[in-house]
Design an enzyme around this catalytic site. Sequence first.
Site, PDB file in Angstrom:
ATOM      1  N   LYS A   1       0.853  -1.215   0.000  1.00 28.14           N
ATOM      2  CA  LYS A   1       0.000   0.000   0.000  1.00 28.14           C
ATOM      3  C   LYS A   1       0.876   1.248   0.000  1.00 28.14           C
ATOM      4  CE  LYS A   1      -1.615   1.601   4.000  1.00 28.14           C
ATOM      5  NZ  LYS A   1      -1.280   2.998   4.347  1.00 28.14           N
ATOM      6  N   ASN A   2       1.884   1.267   0.875  1.00 29.59           N
ATOM      7  CA  ASN A   2       2.678   2.485   1.056  1.00 29.59           C
ATOM      8  C   ASN A   2       3.680   2.725  -0.064  1.00 29.59           C
ATOM      9  OD1 ASN A   2       1.207   2.996   3.270  1.00 29.59           O
ATOM     10  ND2 ASN A   2       2.772   2.396   4.757  1.00 29.59           N
ATOM     11  N   ASP A  15       5.140  20.358   7.546  1.00 28.21           N
ATOM     12  CA  ASP A  15       6.100  21.478   7.473  1.00 28.21           C
ATOM     13  C   ASP A  15       7.370  21.104   6.709  1.00 28.21           C
ATOM     14  OD1 ASP A  15       7.992  21.025  10.481  1.00 28.21           O
ATOM     15  OD2 ASP A  15       6.459  19.685   9.686  1.00 28.21           O
ATOM     16  N   ARG A  54       0.627  15.036  12.774  1.00 26.21           N
ATOM     17  CA  ARG A  54       1.310  14.731  11.505  1.00 26.21           C
ATOM     18  C   ARG A  54       1.380  15.977  10.626  1.00 26.21           C
ATOM     19  NH1 ARG A  54      -0.881   9.089   9.209  1.00 26.21           N
ATOM     20  NH2 ARG A  54       1.044   9.167   7.997  1.00 26.21           N
ATOM     21  N   ASP A  62       4.923   0.934  12.040  1.00 26.82           N
ATOM     22  CA  ASP A  62       3.693   0.282  11.575  1.00 26.82           C
ATOM     23  C   ASP A  62       3.578  -1.165  12.042  1.00 26.82           C
ATOM     24  OD1 ASP A  62       3.695   2.005   8.336  1.00 26.82           O
ATOM     25  OD2 ASP A  62       3.167   2.669  10.359  1.00 26.82           O
ATOM     26  N   ARG A 111      -8.479  -0.520   4.894  1.00 25.00           N
ATOM     27  CA  ARG A 111      -7.653   0.511   4.263  1.00 25.00           C
ATOM     28  C   ARG A 111      -6.283  -0.030   3.877  1.00 25.00           C
ATOM     29  NH1 ARG A 111      -7.613   6.161   7.170  1.00 25.00           N
ATOM     30  NH2 ARG A 111      -6.488   6.495   5.216  1.00 25.00           N
ATOM     31  N   CYS A 165      -5.141  13.249  12.868  1.00 29.64           N
ATOM     32  CA  CYS A 165      -4.972  11.821  12.603  1.00 29.64           C
ATOM     33  C   CYS A 165      -4.925  11.090  13.940  1.00 29.64           C
ATOM     34  CB  CYS A 165      -3.673  11.580  11.830  1.00 29.64           C
ATOM     35  SG  CYS A 165      -3.362   9.832  11.531  1.00 29.64           S
ATOM     36  N   ILE A 180       8.498   7.360  16.631  1.00 28.06           N
ATOM     37  CA  ILE A 180       8.071   8.079  15.421  1.00 28.06           C
ATOM     38  C   ILE A 180       6.759   8.825  15.663  1.00 28.06           C
ATOM     39  CG2 ILE A 180       7.558   7.847  12.954  1.00 28.06           C
ATOM     40  CD1 ILE A 180      10.439   7.122  13.681  1.00 28.06           C
TER      41      ILE A 180
HETATM   42  C1  EPZ Z   1       4.452   7.078   6.101  1.00 25.52           C
HETATM   43  O1  EPZ Z   1       3.693   8.192   6.579  1.00 25.52           O
HETATM   44  C2  EPZ Z   1       3.494   5.883   6.078  1.00 25.52           C
HETATM   45  N1  EPZ Z   1       2.356   6.190   5.229  1.00 25.52           N
HETATM   46  C3  EPZ Z   1       2.999   5.589   7.507  1.00 25.52           C
HETATM   47  O2  EPZ Z   1       2.221   4.382   7.454  1.00 25.52           O
HETATM   48  C4  EPZ Z   1       4.189   5.319   8.393  1.00 25.52           C
HETATM   49  O3  EPZ Z   1       3.745   5.154   9.713  1.00 25.52           O
HETATM   50  C5  EPZ Z   1       5.170   6.519   8.329  1.00 25.52           C
HETATM   51  O4  EPZ Z   1       5.555   6.787   6.972  1.00 25.52           O
HETATM   52  C6  EPZ Z   1       6.444   6.249   9.116  1.00 25.52           C
HETATM   53  O5  EPZ Z   1       7.082   5.112   8.671  1.00 25.52           O
HETATM   54  C7  EPZ Z   1       2.486   6.025   3.895  1.00 25.52           C
HETATM   55  O6  EPZ Z   1       3.525   5.683   3.363  1.00 25.52           O
HETATM   56  C8  EPZ Z   1       1.272   6.275   3.062  1.00 25.52           C
HETATM   57  P1  EPZ Z   1       6.546  10.497   8.058  1.00 25.52           P
HETATM   58  P2  EPZ Z   1       4.308   9.685   6.529  1.00 25.52           P
HETATM   59  O7  EPZ Z   1       6.426  11.789   7.326  1.00 25.52           O
HETATM   60  O8  EPZ Z   1       5.204   9.822   5.371  1.00 25.52           O
HETATM   61  C9  EPZ Z   1       6.934  13.868  11.448  1.00 25.52           C
HETATM   62  C10 EPZ Z   1       0.367   2.976   7.810  1.00 25.52           C
HETATM   63  O9  EPZ Z   1       0.000   2.449   8.876  1.00 25.52           O
HETATM   64  N2  EPZ Z   1       6.806  14.845  10.343  1.00 25.52           N
HETATM   65  O10 EPZ Z   1       7.704   9.633   7.735  1.00 25.52           O
HETATM   66  O11 EPZ Z   1       3.166  10.617   6.673  1.00 25.52           O
HETATM   67  C11 EPZ Z   1       5.648  13.047  11.614  1.00 25.52           C
HETATM   68  O12 EPZ Z   1       4.693  13.728  12.382  1.00 25.52           O
HETATM   69  C12 EPZ Z   1       0.821   4.446   7.793  1.00 25.52           C
HETATM   70  O13 EPZ Z   1       0.423   2.374   6.721  1.00 25.52           O
HETATM   71  C13 EPZ Z   1       6.908  16.199  10.637  1.00 25.52           C
HETATM   72  O14 EPZ Z   1       7.095  16.575  11.795  1.00 25.52           O
HETATM   73  O15 EPZ Z   1       5.176   9.684   7.877  1.00 25.52           O
HETATM   74  C14 EPZ Z   1       6.184  11.782  12.268  1.00 25.52           C
HETATM   75  O16 EPZ Z   1       6.318  12.000  13.641  1.00 25.52           O
HETATM   76  C15 EPZ Z   1       0.521   5.150   9.071  1.00 25.52           C
HETATM   77  N3  EPZ Z   1       6.785  17.092   9.606  1.00 25.52           N
HETATM   78  C16 EPZ Z   1       7.551  11.612  11.609  1.00 25.52           C
HETATM   79  O17 EPZ Z   1       7.917  12.883  11.094  1.00 25.52           O
HETATM   80  C17 EPZ Z   1       6.597  16.680   8.306  1.00 25.52           C
HETATM   81  O18 EPZ Z   1       6.486  17.522   7.400  1.00 25.52           O
HETATM   82  C18 EPZ Z   1       7.585  10.576  10.467  1.00 25.52           C
HETATM   83  O19 EPZ Z   1       6.487  10.811   9.628  1.00 25.52           O
HETATM   84  C19 EPZ Z   1       6.503  15.308   8.033  1.00 25.52           C
HETATM   85  C20 EPZ Z   1       6.612  14.405   9.073  1.00 25.52           C
END
Ligand code: EPZ
Length: 418
Positions: free
Chosen positions: A22-23, A123, A120, A306, A398, A115, A328
């Site tokens: 999916k991801n 920025d 999430r 995850d 999902r 969420c 995370i």
């Molecule tokens: C991806 O989300 C995955 N989703 C998530 O899987 C997964 O949990 C996550 O990566 C971490 O591995 C998809 O690929 C569709 P991040 P993403 O940006 O990219 C912070 C599932 O269960 N952050 O790597 O949105 C954020 O808040 C889903 O399949 C900022 O602060 O995650 C988090 O604490 C859930 N500012 C950390 O970084 C930003 O602009 C990592 O988030 C972006 C992120």
Amino acid sequence: MDKLVVKGGARLTGRVKVSGSKNSALPILAASLLTPEKCVIHNVPDLSDIRFMLEILRQLGAEVTFDHGTVTTRAEKVISEVPYDLVRKMRASICVLGPIVARNGHATISEPGGCSIGDRPIDIHLRGLAELGAASHSEGGNVHIPKAELIGKEIFLGGKFGSTVLGTDNVMMAATAAKGHTIIESAACEPEVKDLADFLIKMGAKITGHGTRRLEIDGVSGLGGCEHTVIPDRIEAGTFLVAALITQGDVFLAGADPDHLVNVLDRMKSCGANIKANGDGIQVSASRKLASIDLVTETYPGFPTDMQAQLCALMSVTPGISAITEKIFPSRFMHVSELRRMGAQIELEGATAILHGVDHLSGAPVMASDLRASAALVLAGLVAKGTTEVNRVYHIDRGYEHIDEKLRKLGAEIERVR
Ligand code: EPZ
């Protein structure tokens, strides 16, 4: 609303085919907006999130078909506004931002809302795009990126929690259309990010370093169509791995790629699982009660966030005390209160769950809150005494393709009640 009714006690055995990721599929589908030519994408799982992304592509102007795991897209024109109604339903829709900016030089997208797994923000996405010249401002719940010329640059994309997966995807996709050379430092190196880069390279992008923390991209004047097969879903594979262990079963995960699960397999071996991996998949069994372990979630190649909820389910019935720390999404523990309803003994101390393994769990009606939490509740139901009813399973649909059918084939007593 559907619910899953699980009768605990069956030992899972047999073979399960792991679906496409999916991801990986979601950003690859978004990337098809980068070209007016036809893209053919195979091994796409039939999930509600995928169908939603296809709807977003259609609303942005693309022709889309989806048939037996293969998606074809052709986006001759792409509109630049992504309305709230599309973004609010699925956070991953944010990954159309990079392609729209690359294609049209400007974009308006609704800020993604709240969420259940935690804060999430986007920025870092916006910071990375601004570094390429696509500065943005927020107004009326929307992010506006006025017309901009993209210029390649060296960008540090790390944040408070380390790298960002979809943030790296967005900046990498925008950089394919930027003039000159871009370097992304502290890039995410998840297998899904590497798979997206492989797709972009087939479209004609010039990318090196994918799968490492330092990505280099040379902008090109245009990208073409291509054909690609999405990698297997390592989180689905990991979830079935835990299903085998929690029921002391013996299961072959057909199509799972052990190279994507090195950390998970290592942790499972250290708590006593038997794991044999070969080019076709992974054989997993547990011939005796496992030993408790401590773990910390990290960005790849660390232990994936995850898989955290699924490990909470497993450790709640494993003798001894385990400490599971979520680095995370520090508040990603919605599953804990529901596992407690089934008799698990779990204390939460900040971003750490302390689990005291119990002899058994008891079946109960429980409420799913997010995708991985719902998977953890189904896993707990497989081993609980009596019957567990997992409500709001639209969360699980999902991200898991036909999970109840797959579990039934392995011997689980589970049924979907409409
Ligand atoms: C991806 O989300 C995955 N989703 C998530 O899987 C997964 O949990 C996550 O990566 C971490 O591995 C998809 O690929 C569709 P991040 P993403 O940006 O990219 C912070 C599932 O269960 N952050 O790597 O949105 C954020 O808040 C889903 O399949 C900022 O602060 O995650 C988090 O604490 C859930 N500012 C950390 O970084 C930003 O602009 C990592 O988030 C972006 C992120």
